[in-house]
Design an enzyme around this catalytic site. Structure first.
Site, PDB file in Angstrom:
ATOM      1  N   LEU A  75      31.173  46.732  59.101  1.00  0.00           N
ATOM      2  CA  LEU A  75      29.831  46.271  58.769  1.00  0.00           C
ATOM      3  C   LEU A  75      29.825  45.713  57.358  1.00  0.00           C
ATOM      4  CD1 LEU A  75      27.690  49.191  60.284  1.00  0.00           C
ATOM      5  CD2 LEU A  75      28.710  47.181  61.422  1.00  0.00           C
ATOM      6  N   ALA A  96      27.339  43.101  56.283  1.00  0.00           N
ATOM      7  CA  ALA A  96      26.186  42.214  56.124  1.00  0.00           C
ATOM      8  C   ALA A  96      25.340  42.529  54.900  1.00  0.00           C
ATOM      9  CB  ALA A  96      25.306  42.281  57.381  1.00  0.00           C
ATOM     10  N   ARG A 136      21.676  46.478  44.578  1.00  0.00           N
ATOM     11  CA  ARG A 136      21.952  47.244  43.352  1.00  0.00           C
ATOM     12  C   ARG A 136      23.081  46.640  42.529  1.00  0.00           C
ATOM     13  NH1 ARG A 136      22.969  53.139  45.345  1.00  0.00           N
ATOM     14  NH2 ARG A 136      23.565  53.374  43.149  1.00  0.00           N
ATOM     15  N   LYS A 171      27.883  41.830  48.725  1.00  0.00           N
ATOM     16  CA  LYS A 171      28.530  43.023  48.183  1.00  0.00           C
ATOM     17  C   LYS A 171      30.001  43.112  48.579  1.00  0.00           C
ATOM     18  CE  LYS A 171      26.980  47.024  49.620  1.00  0.00           C
ATOM     19  NZ  LYS A 171      26.231  48.292  49.716  1.00  0.00           N
ATOM     20  N   ASP A 229      31.684  48.394  52.277  1.00  0.00           N
ATOM     21  CA  ASP A 229      31.566  48.905  50.911  1.00  0.00           C
ATOM     22  C   ASP A 229      32.215  50.279  50.754  1.00  0.00           C
ATOM     23  OD1 ASP A 229      29.741  50.464  52.252  1.00  0.00           O
ATOM     24  OD2 ASP A 229      27.997  49.869  51.068  1.00  0.00           O
ATOM     25  N   ASN A 266      28.133  50.711  45.557  1.00  0.00           N
ATOM     26  CA  ASN A 266      26.801  50.131  45.670  1.00  0.00           C
ATOM     27  C   ASN A 266      26.266  49.580  44.361  1.00  0.00           C
ATOM     28  OD1 ASN A 266      26.119  50.898  48.542  1.00  0.00           O
ATOM     29  ND2 ASN A 266      26.618  52.906  47.697  1.00  0.00           N
ATOM     30  N   ALA A 291      59.391  24.824  19.294  1.00  0.00           N
ATOM     31  CA  ALA A 291      58.050  25.350  19.022  1.00  0.00           C
ATOM     32  C   ALA A 291      57.045  24.219  18.890  1.00  0.00           C
ATOM     33  CB  ALA A 291      58.071  26.172  17.735  1.00  0.00           C
ATOM     34  N   TYR A 311      47.171  15.486  31.316  1.00  0.00           N
ATOM     35  CA  TYR A 311      45.858  15.078  31.828  1.00  0.00           C
ATOM     36  C   TYR A 311      45.337  13.923  30.992  1.00  0.00           C
ATOM     37  CZ  TYR A 311      40.979  15.579  33.390  1.00  0.00           C
ATOM     38  OH  TYR A 311      39.727  15.366  33.904  1.00  0.00           O
ATOM     39  N   SER A 330      60.964  20.553  17.855  1.00  0.00           N
ATOM     40  CA  SER A 330      59.667  21.167  17.600  1.00  0.00           C
ATOM     41  C   SER A 330      58.583  20.111  17.415  1.00  0.00           C
ATOM     42  CB  SER A 330      59.739  22.040  16.344  1.00  0.00           C
ATOM     43  OG  SER A 330      60.638  23.112  16.545  1.00  0.00           O
TER      44      SER A 330
END
Length: 476
Positions: A29, A31, A36, A43, A119, A243, A379, A386, A404
């Protein structure tokens, strides 16, 4: 009644558990909205160790039950995706837990059915096996899971008869003071013959304080019919519900403790276990060493002899045998670090393939990059992957030395054995064994430094002398 719009498969996928005894269908179950939790997320989708709560319960059920059905609420497509390939039915109106279970009754099959709550994600396969075996023992038609929590709080209480069988479950809101004093609490999991379960579900009424159809009422209905009802007791650490955010945090601690223990038992070394955070699918081979304060996101596997140093974060990556990561390294999804490779401090890799015995020692970002075996990355190196619109790949061959503070503007490739001079911006491909310089020519003006300092001091005095007069104008 079952939702007429829900899919009706002609068969239920098997769980992979070896066959034996009466087949059992597990109905989960899921649903609930989780009011809370104060979240727009259903949940059962809230994660524990990187896996949704529903996913944890499915994994446990797969080891024990023959088939699985998941009940979700309307519009919970993401939850249905987690349930796949198991069939899903929809509880269009949330009228209580018994009503939710009824949505799946056409898929109960002809053997036994077990109903669980999404849950309650911490239930172990061992506990579910004890539930199944108690039902198959034949001395009870209905079996439920129960616990004795340190603080019973608002759990439903399990009322026993004088012979130790279960008489009924009373919800906290409907319990008397004496009933609330009972320490044995309901964990919500029931197992019974499918045909009798259907009958009992059809008899559940909503004459209670919340005007809901409680699944727990099945226990009293079974007792009234003369059915023997027994309970299997398990630790609170497995059966506690989630919960609220606080309970989610408590459950996370339980899951992390289990995962750490499993890693240790499998031969990994966690130097400070309580500071290491694992995902449900983290795979650490024997002789892996993990230093303090390391986080493993989903999708990480580490082969034997590798060392993950302090304050590193890995996600969606594979680390080969004998490789070294960190400290303070970030390994992002799509990265593969081969055997003996070294990733040092403040290095970030994303969708990168670092070849065998390659080294990326310090302060470097390599994204969408292929790095050949034994190559050394200096380094401060950056792969510019991009361009504001699309990602591009950088390919560096074996035995390359990247100086580097090199900037590699993708798409670009550097041939085997090549060298890039420190401080270079590489915008064109570099051929094998070449030395590439991609920086402005250095020039020198002898004796110019004193004149430069004098000019700068004069400019500073002029600014300071002008400041009072400008301030006077503003206040006049």
């Amino acid at each position: 009644m079952p939702d007429p719009t829900a899919p009706r498969p002609t068969h239920l996928p098997a769980s992979g558990r070896p066959a034996g005894g009466r087949p059992i269908t597990a109905v989960l179950l899921a649903a609930g909205l989780g009011t809370r939790m104060r979240s727009a997320l259903p949940k059962a989708l809230h994660p524990l160790a990187g896996r949704p709560m529903l996913g944890h319960l499915i994994e446990s059920c797969r080891e024990v039950f023959d088939r699985i059905v998941v009940v979700v609420g309307p519009g919970m497509d993401a939850l249905a995706a987690v349930a796949a390939p198991h069939p899903v039915v929809v509880q269009a109106d949330r009228l209580g837990t018994a009503h939710a279970a009824r949505q799946a009754e056409e898929l109960f099959g002809e053997g036994d059915v077990a109903v669980l709550y999404a849950d309650n994600p911490l239930i172990s396969p061992d506990t579910l096996s004890r539930l199944r075996d108690r039902r198959r023992a034949g001395d009870a038609e209905l079996v439920l899971l129960a616990m004795r929590p340190a603080d019973p709080a608002r759990y439903g209480r399990v009322v026993l008869s004088g012979d130790g069988t279960v008489e009924r479950i009373v919800e906290w809101a409907d319990a008397t003071a004496d009933e609330r004093a009972i320490g044995l609490c309901n964990a919500g999991v029931l197992c019974a013959p499918a045909n009798r379960f259907r009958t009992w579900l059809s008899q559940v009424r909503d004459d209670n304080n919340k005007r809901e159809f409680y699944l727990t009422d099945v226990v009293a209905l079974a007792h009234r019919d003369g059915a023997v009802v027994r309970h299997v007791e398990a630790p609170e650490s497995e059966l506690r519900g989630v919960n609220s955010r606080a309970e989610l945090a408590d459950a996370e601690a339980v899951v992390q403790a289990r995962l750490r223990r499993q890693a240790l038992d499998n031969g990994a070394t966690l130097i400070a276990p309580d500071t290491v955070f694992l995902s449900a699918d983290t795979r650490l081979a024997p002789d892996v060493v993990v230093h303090p304060h390391v986080v493993f996101g989903p999708g990480v596997s580490v082969e034997g002899g590798a060392e993950i140093k302090a304050f590193s974060h890995l996600e969606g990556a594979h680390v080969g045998p004998g490789a070294s990561i960190g400290p303070y390294a970030r390994i992002r999804p799509g990265t593969r670090v081969e055997a003996g490779a070294h990733v040092g401090n403040f290095v970030e890799l994303k969708a990168a393939h670092l070849g065998q015995d390659a080294k990326v020692g310090h302060l470097t970002y390599l994204g969408d990059a292929e790095i050949g075996a034994r190559t050394n990355i200096g380094a401060g190196t950056i792969s510019c992957n991009y361009d504001g619109v699309a990602k591009h790949r950088t390919t560096i061959g074996p035995d390359v030395f990247v100086g580097s503070n090199s900037i590699l503007v993708a798409p670009v490739s550097v041939g085997a054995g090549a060298v890039t001079a420190a401080g270079s911006v590489i915008t064109m491909d570099v051929s094998a064994d070449a030395v590439a310089f991609g920086r402005a020519r250095q020039t020198e003006k002898p004796g110019a430094a004193p004149r430069l300092r004098a000019r700068l001091r004069a400019q500073k005095r002029a600014v300071q002398e002008r400041a009072p007069s400008e301030q006077a104008k503003e206040t006049s």
